[in-house]
Design a protein around this motif. Structure first.
Motif, short mmCIF file in Angstrom:
data_model
loop_
_atom_site.label_atom_id
_atom_site.label_comp_id
_atom_site.label_asym_id
_atom_site.label_seq_id
_atom_site.Cartn_x
_atom_site.Cartn_y
_atom_site.Cartn_z
N GLY A 138 -5.44 1.14 -7.00
CA GLY A 138 -5.93 2.57 -6.98
C GLY A 138 -6.89 2.94 -6.00
O GLY A 138 -7.13 4.18 -5.83
N VAL A 139 -7.36 2.09 -5.08
CA VAL A 139 -8.32 2.43 -4.31
C VAL A 139 -7.78 2.56 -3.00
O VAL A 139 -7.06 1.85 -2.48
N PHE A 140 -8.49 3.56 -2.45
CA PHE A 140 -7.90 3.94 -1.04
C PHE A 140 -8.46 2.92 0.22
O PHE A 140 -9.42 2.31 -0.17
N ARG A 190 -3.27 3.96 -0.52
CA ARG A 190 -3.75 3.47 -1.81
C ARG A 190 -3.16 2.16 -2.20
O ARG A 190 -1.97 2.02 -2.08
N PHE A 249 0.97 -1.09 0.03
CA PHE A 249 0.01 -0.02 0.02
C PHE A 249 0.87 1.39 0.01
O PHE A 249 1.98 1.42 0.70
N ASP A 258 -0.66 7.74 1.87
CA ASP A 258 -1.25 9.06 1.34
C ASP A 258 -1.18 9.90 2.47
O ASP A 258 -0.79 10.97 2.26
N ARG A 307 -4.41 6.67 5.69
CA ARG A 307 -5.21 6.39 4.30
C ARG A 307 -4.09 6.11 3.31
O ARG A 307 -2.93 6.78 3.37
N TRP A 363 -11.67 1.90 2.65
CA TRP A 363 -11.94 3.41 3.20
C TRP A 363 -13.16 4.00 3.32
O TRP A 363 -13.86 3.83 2.05
#
Length: 255
Positions: free
Chosen positions: A53-55, A49, A31, A34, A47, A106
């Motif tokens: 590409g998904v949080f 990604r 991961f 962010d 948080r 998330w």
């Protein structure tokens, strides 16, 4: 605040905020970090990604203390059991560099306390009733899945942008079928939501009784009262022992 170690002596080591161990752009367990969401003494939440590409919300232990490792492992197990029912979906869990982690969906939204305050300020009784009803339904489905949350308070109940309720933080959750356990040394929570049996044990210096469906219903009722009125059903003095004594001895305030 002193008893909860929120207020500490200025020069003490506890006065320094825990420093985050990871920065934006760094990678951990696949991961990409962010932003830091929360930094505690025993864990951090970021948080991050994923490779798709998904949080995700990435909760990482600061070290390998057994209690923290057990709490994160328990959260992963409960999220897997719930499968995203009124809870974040479990994405991944394991150990990276000697640190246990849990990655989960998330969820954007606001605390249910904020949503309730907005409805009360607008004098929108229908919206407030609907919000609390959806909160009760969410906990009902949680119990229907055989899970007691174990740490009920407004910060652990999120209202998503699409108005769905999401229950967060399952580190202290436990199966309902283990509810016969007499005591639970690890049981914690916010004192205003303690049921009278737990408050009585803490006042007596005893280990708290394990969470039960009854104690969970009590905490949910306190949360509903708070959301509907903006007040707690027991007046909460600054001294914790006095507050616990009122929970044990006094009836709830009139609705």
């Amino acid at each position: 605040l002193v008893e909860a170690r929120i207020l500490v002596p200025q020069q003490s080591p506890e006065a320094a905020a825990p420093m985050p161990s990871l920065g934006a752009g760094q990678e951990f367990a696949g991961f990409e970090i962010d932003a830091l969401v929360r930094s505690l003494e025993d864990s951090e939440v970021y948080r991050a990604r994923g490779r798709d590409g998904v949080f995700a919300a990435l909760k990482i232990s600061r070290d390998d203390r057994p209690a923290v490792v057990a709490m994160l492992a328990n959260e992963a197990g409960m999220l897997e059991r719930l499968g995203g029912t009124d809870s974040p979906r479990l994405l991944d869990h394991g150990t990276e560099g000697g640190r246990t982690y849990v990655a989960m969906e998330w969820c954007d939204g606001v605390s249910i306390a904020v949503a309730a305050q907005q409805a009360r300020a607008a004098r929108d009784q229908r919206q407030l009733h609907d919000l609390v009803s959806r909160m009760l339904d969410a906990y009902g489905r949680l119990h229907g899945k055989g899970v007691l949350h174990g740490d009920i308070h407004p910060g652990n109940c999120l209202v998503r942008d699409d108005a769905r309720i999401v229950i967060l933080d399952f580190g202290n959750a436990r199966p309902i079928d283990n509810a016969a356990m007499a005591v639970d040394p690890a049981r914690a929570g916010i004192p205003q939501f303690h049921d009278p049996l737990m408050a009585s044990a803490l006042l007596a210096g005893q280990l708290p009784a394990a969470a039960t469906p009854a104690s969970e219903q009590y905490a949910i009722a306190v949360l509903a009262y708070l959301l509907l009125t903006g007040l707690h059903p027991i007046e909460a003095p600054a001294v914790q022992d006095e507050m616990l004594r009122r929970i044990v001895e006094r009836p709830p305030l009139p609705f």
